[in-house]
Scaffold this active site. Structure first.
Site, short mmCIF file in Angstrom:
data_model
loop_
_atom_site.label_atom_id
_atom_site.label_comp_id
_atom_site.label_asym_id
_atom_site.label_seq_id
_atom_site.Cartn_x
_atom_site.Cartn_y
_atom_site.Cartn_z
N HIS A 1 -1.29 7.85 4.01
CA HIS A 1 0.01 7.41 4.52
C HIS A 1 1.07 8.44 4.13
O HIS A 1 1.18 8.79 2.96
CB HIS A 1 0.44 6.09 3.87
CG HIS A 1 -0.55 4.98 4.01
ND1 HIS A 1 -0.81 4.35 5.20
CD2 HIS A 1 -1.35 4.38 3.09
CE1 HIS A 1 -1.71 3.42 5.01
NE2 HIS A 1 -2.06 3.41 3.74
N ASN B 1 1.02 -3.29 8.31
CA ASN B 1 1.71 -3.56 7.04
C ASN B 1 2.61 -2.43 6.57
O ASN B 1 3.77 -2.64 6.25
CB ASN B 1 0.69 -3.90 5.94
CG ASN B 1 0.13 -5.29 6.13
OD1 ASN B 1 0.88 -6.26 6.17
ND2 ASN B 1 -1.17 -5.41 6.26
N ALA C 1 0.80 -1.22 0.00
CA ALA C 1 0.00 0.00 0.00
C ALA C 1 0.83 1.27 0.00
O ALA C 1 0.29 2.37 -0.09
CB ALA C 1 -0.92 0.00 1.22
#
Ligand SMILES: NC(=O)c1ccc[n+]([C@@H]2O[C@H](COP(=O)([O-])OP(=O)(O)OC[C@H]3O[C@@H](n4cnc5c(N)ncnc54)[C@H](O)[C@@H]3O)[C@@H](O)[C@H]2O)c1
Length: 264
Positions: free
Chosen positions: A217, A187, A121
């Site tokens: 993020h 993750n 991601a």
């Protein structure tokens, strides 16, 4: 280049989408899907005609891709590596658990093969891992999500997430602590840590922000190379809103790069 026979471990949100994108791929043939007993019927429905198994077949598999979680890494990836089959791993957060990264490395060495962790991601993992060679001074990861996305986590302790009116830092600490307290969000922090300064020296900040509807993020790094700041606003996968669509593309990219004449 010859066709690679792929075993896919896990057939949930990511696995199903990977299967969809590999349909008709002349160079990558999904030869087996590995799921627990309760997942067999669903896997057969998703991929009629593909062998569904409870473990990675010992013969006829050139490459394994894992999209299933920590238990599957222990059960299926470690033995496949030890047998010499290269593996691509999506559940990078699982490597926050003490000893798992070392076990993967040992199994790959025993099998004289390689385990590849996908960026998933998050982006700039190539830049971070390259910058590490010259020396990194600091790496910080910030994860920002709407308050309701932190339901069922320690962020609920001592606060009413539904009543937040301004952005609130719910965690600040090392990536190792973040993985322990927020395992379902491990993750990206684990991937950034493994590419950069490791779990203890990577700083993590998690934010509940009522002003956002997205999962955002941000990675900031400084070192001998200079510095960078990267912000990702990922769209969720329809099948699992907790998973970014980019994770699927990242897995497919890793597989395609195994067979591409020109890999990037
Ligand atoms: N690297 C990243 O950026 C990133 C991003 C999102 C998710 N992930 C990880 O990818 C994995 C899959 O995510 P998802 O959204 O598809 O989850 P999901 O829950 O939709 O699917 C998981 C699948 O794995 C199967 N499974 C569970 N245990 C298994 C075992 N021991 N052996 C074989 N199969 C098993 C389940 O039956 C299911 O088919 C998770 O571990 C998740 O944390 C990584």
């Amino acid at each position: 280049m010859r066709e690679l026979r792929v075993a896919l471990i896990g057939c949930g949100a990511i696995g199903t989408s990977v299967l969809e994108l590999l349909k008709g791929d002349a160079a990558l043939q999904v030869a087996a899907i590995v799921v627990p007993a309760e997942g067999v019927a669903a896997a057969r429905q998703v991929a009629p005609g593909v062998r569904v198994a409870s473990s990675v077949p010992a013969e006829g598999i050139d490459l394994v891709v894992e999209t299933a979680g920590h238990a599957a890494i222990e059960q299926h990836v470690l033995p496949a590596l030890a047998r010499g089959t290269p593996c691509v791993v999506a559940s990078v957060g699982a490597l926050s658990a003490k000893g798992l990264a070392e076990k993967l490395e040992a199994a790959a060495i025993a099998g004289r093969t390689q385990v590849q962790l996908i960026p998933g991601a998050v982006g700039a993992i190539d830049a971070l891992a390259a910058a590490r060679i010259g020396g990194l001074d600091s790496v910080r990861y910030t994860g920002r999500k709407p308050p309701q996305a932190w339901k069922g986590t320690p962020a609920e302790q001592g606060r009413d997430l539904g009543a937040l009116s301004a952005e609130t830092v719910i965690f600040e600490g090392s990536a190792r602590e973040a993985a322990l307290l927020y395992p379902k969000n491990a993750n990206v922090a684990a991937t950034v840590s493994l590419a950069g300064l490791g779990l203890d020296k990577t700083l993590v900040r998690l934010i509940a922000d009522p002003a956002t509807t997205e999962n955002v993020h941000t990675v900031e790094a400084e070192g001998a190379f200079g510095s960078f700041a990267l912000t990702m606003r990922n769209k969720p996968l329809a099948a699992n809103p907790k998973t970014s669509a980019l994770t699927v593309y990242s897995a497919v990219r890793a597989l395609r790069n195994r067979v591409a004449a020109l890999a990037i």
